[in-house]
Design a protein around this motif. Structure first.
Motif, PDB file in Angstrom:
ATOM      1  N   ASP A 186     -26.094  96.200  28.800  1.00  0.00           N
ATOM      2  CA  ASP A 186     -26.406  96.703  30.144  1.00  0.00           C
ATOM      3  C   ASP A 186     -25.393  97.747  30.608  1.00  0.00           C
ATOM      4  OD1 ASP A 186     -28.655  95.110  30.342  1.00  0.00           O
ATOM      5  OD2 ASP A 186     -27.638  93.521  31.459  1.00  0.00           O
ATOM      6  N   GLU A 187     -24.102  97.505  30.345  1.00  0.00           N
ATOM      7  CA  GLU A 187     -23.083  98.442  30.817  1.00  0.00           C
ATOM      8  C   GLU A 187     -23.206  99.795  30.109  1.00  0.00           C
ATOM      9  OE1 GLU A 187     -21.136  95.860  27.647  1.00  0.00           O
ATOM     10  OE2 GLU A 187     -22.315  95.442  29.429  1.00  0.00           O
ATOM     11  N   THR A 188     -23.634  99.787  28.856  1.00  0.00           N
ATOM     12  CA  THR A 188     -23.826 101.044  28.123  1.00  0.00           C
ATOM     13  C   THR A 188     -24.989 101.825  28.715  1.00  0.00           C
ATOM     14  OG1 THR A 188     -22.936 100.078  26.100  1.00  0.00           O
ATOM     15  CG2 THR A 188     -24.288 102.064  25.856  1.00  0.00           C
ATOM     16  N   TRP A 189     -26.120 101.155  28.952  1.00  0.00           N
ATOM     17  CA  TRP A 189     -27.285 101.820  29.530  1.00  0.00           C
ATOM     18  C   TRP A 189     -26.949 102.364  30.913  1.00  0.00           C
ATOM     19  CZ3 TRP A 189     -31.157 104.519  28.405  1.00  0.00           C
ATOM     20  CH2 TRP A 189     -32.270 104.675  29.242  1.00  0.00           C
ATOM     21  N   ASN A 190     -26.249 101.592  31.707  1.00  0.00           N
ATOM     22  CA  ASN A 190     -25.866 102.043  33.051  1.00  0.00           C
ATOM     23  C   ASN A 190     -24.926 103.243  33.004  1.00  0.00           C
ATOM     24  OD1 ASN A 190     -27.457 100.142  34.364  1.00  0.00           O
ATOM     25  ND2 ASN A 190     -25.830  98.619  34.365  1.00  0.00           N
ATOM     26  N   ARG A 191     -24.044 103.279  32.019  1.00  0.00           N
ATOM     27  CA  ARG A 191     -23.142 104.430  31.853  1.00  0.00           C
ATOM     28  C   ARG A 191     -23.961 105.692  31.549  1.00  0.00           C
ATOM     29  NH1 ARG A 191     -19.770 102.051  28.707  1.00  0.00           N
ATOM     30  NH2 ARG A 191     -20.612 102.741  26.723  1.00  0.00           N
ATOM     31  N   PHE A 192     -24.951 105.576  30.670  1.00  0.00           N
ATOM     32  CA  PHE A 192     -25.812 106.713  30.356  1.00  0.00           C
ATOM     33  C   PHE A 192     -26.626 107.143  31.576  1.00  0.00           C
ATOM     34  CE2 PHE A 192     -24.808 105.849  25.969  1.00  0.00           C
ATOM     35  CZ  PHE A 192     -24.858 107.108  25.387  1.00  0.00           C
ATOM     36  N   LEU A 193     -27.164 106.188  32.316  1.00  0.00           N
ATOM     37  CA  LEU A 193     -27.927 106.532  33.518  1.00  0.00           C
ATOM     38  C   LEU A 193     -27.051 107.260  34.532  1.00  0.00           C
ATOM     39  CD1 LEU A 193     -30.128 103.349  34.086  1.00  0.00           C
ATOM     40  CD2 LEU A 193     -30.812 105.556  33.087  1.00  0.00           C
ATOM     41  N   GLY A 194     -25.798 106.850  34.640  1.00  0.00           N
ATOM     42  CA  GLY A 194     -24.867 107.518  35.551  1.00  0.00           C
ATOM     43  C   GLY A 194     -24.628 108.970  35.150  1.00  0.00           C
ATOM     44  N   LEU A 195     -24.495 109.218  33.857  1.00  0.00           N
ATOM     45  CA  LEU A 195     -24.301 110.590  33.379  1.00  0.00           C
ATOM     46  C   LEU A 195     -25.553 111.437  33.599  1.00  0.00           C
ATOM     47  CD1 LEU A 195     -22.356 109.820  30.084  1.00  0.00           C
ATOM     48  CD2 LEU A 195     -21.454 110.974  32.116  1.00  0.00           C
ATOM     49  N   ILE A 196     -26.706 110.859  33.375  1.00  0.00           N
ATOM     50  CA  ILE A 196     -27.960 111.602  33.568  1.00  0.00           C
ATOM     51  C   ILE A 196     -28.201 111.903  35.040  1.00  0.00           C
ATOM     52  CG2 ILE A 196     -30.480 111.414  33.394  1.00  0.00           C
ATOM     53  CD1 ILE A 196     -30.019 110.094  30.689  1.00  0.00           C
ATOM     54  N   SER A 197     -27.753 111.031  35.913  1.00  0.00           N
ATOM     55  CA  SER A 197     -27.968 111.266  37.345  1.00  0.00           C
ATOM     56  C   SER A 197     -27.262 112.543  37.819  1.00  0.00           C
ATOM     57  CB  SER A 197     -27.488 110.066  38.172  1.00  0.00           C
ATOM     58  OG  SER A 197     -26.074 109.976  38.154  1.00  0.00           O
ATOM     59  N   LYS A 198     -26.306 113.041  37.039  1.00  0.00           N
ATOM     60  CA  LYS A 198     -25.580 114.259  37.391  1.00  0.00           C
ATOM     61  C   LYS A 198     -26.247 115.526  36.831  1.00  0.00           C
ATOM     62  CE  LYS A 198     -21.342 111.637  37.464  1.00  0.00           C
ATOM     63  NZ  LYS A 198     -20.087 111.323  36.806  1.00  0.00           N
TER      64      LYS A 198
END
Length: 132
Positions: free
Chosen positions: A55-67
């Protein structure tokens, strides 16, 4: 009962990230979604691996994509184009949401557009941490 806002958020939600790089002699592909990470490398040091996405890996990727402005992804200007003459590996990013697929233009794998730099670095960091 789902509201219009819930439906719009679901359609806009990122469902997968695909990155590909390569030369005439080898390719590297990295796919991640909320459930799994798949990595394939061809060429001299070929391997293939797949595992569950933490989950933490997917959330890290989602955070980068949100930018990243996904609607502008196809129009990004690569800072260099050595891949066009085989002097550098090419790179290409594809991001899928519930309703759209956004694809970047080809760029030099070691020199992505500045908007994608952090995401490409995270892709390689994650693949290195996973190992073979």
């Amino acid at each position: 009962m789902a509201t219009c806002r819930d439906v719009k958020e679901e359609k806009d939600a990122v469902v997968s990230i695909f990155y590909e790089s390569g030369t005439r002699m080898s390719t590297f592909t990295f796919t991640i979604d909320a459930k799994k990470i798949a990595i394939t490398k061809t060429g001299f040091d070929a391997y293939e691996t797949e595992l569950e996405t933490p989950d933490e890996t997917w959330n890290r990727f989602l955070g980068l994509i949100s930018k990243i402005d996904l609607t502008a992804l196809a129009n990004l200007s690569p800072p260099s184009s050595l891949h066009a003459s085989d002097r550098a590996a090419y790179g290409r990013l594809v991001i899928k949401t519930g309703s759209q697929t956004y694809t970047s233009p080809m760029f030099d794998d070691n020199n992505p557009p500045s908007d994608l730099k952090a995401l490409v670095e995270e892709i390689y960091n994650t693949s290195e941490n996973i190992g073979r």
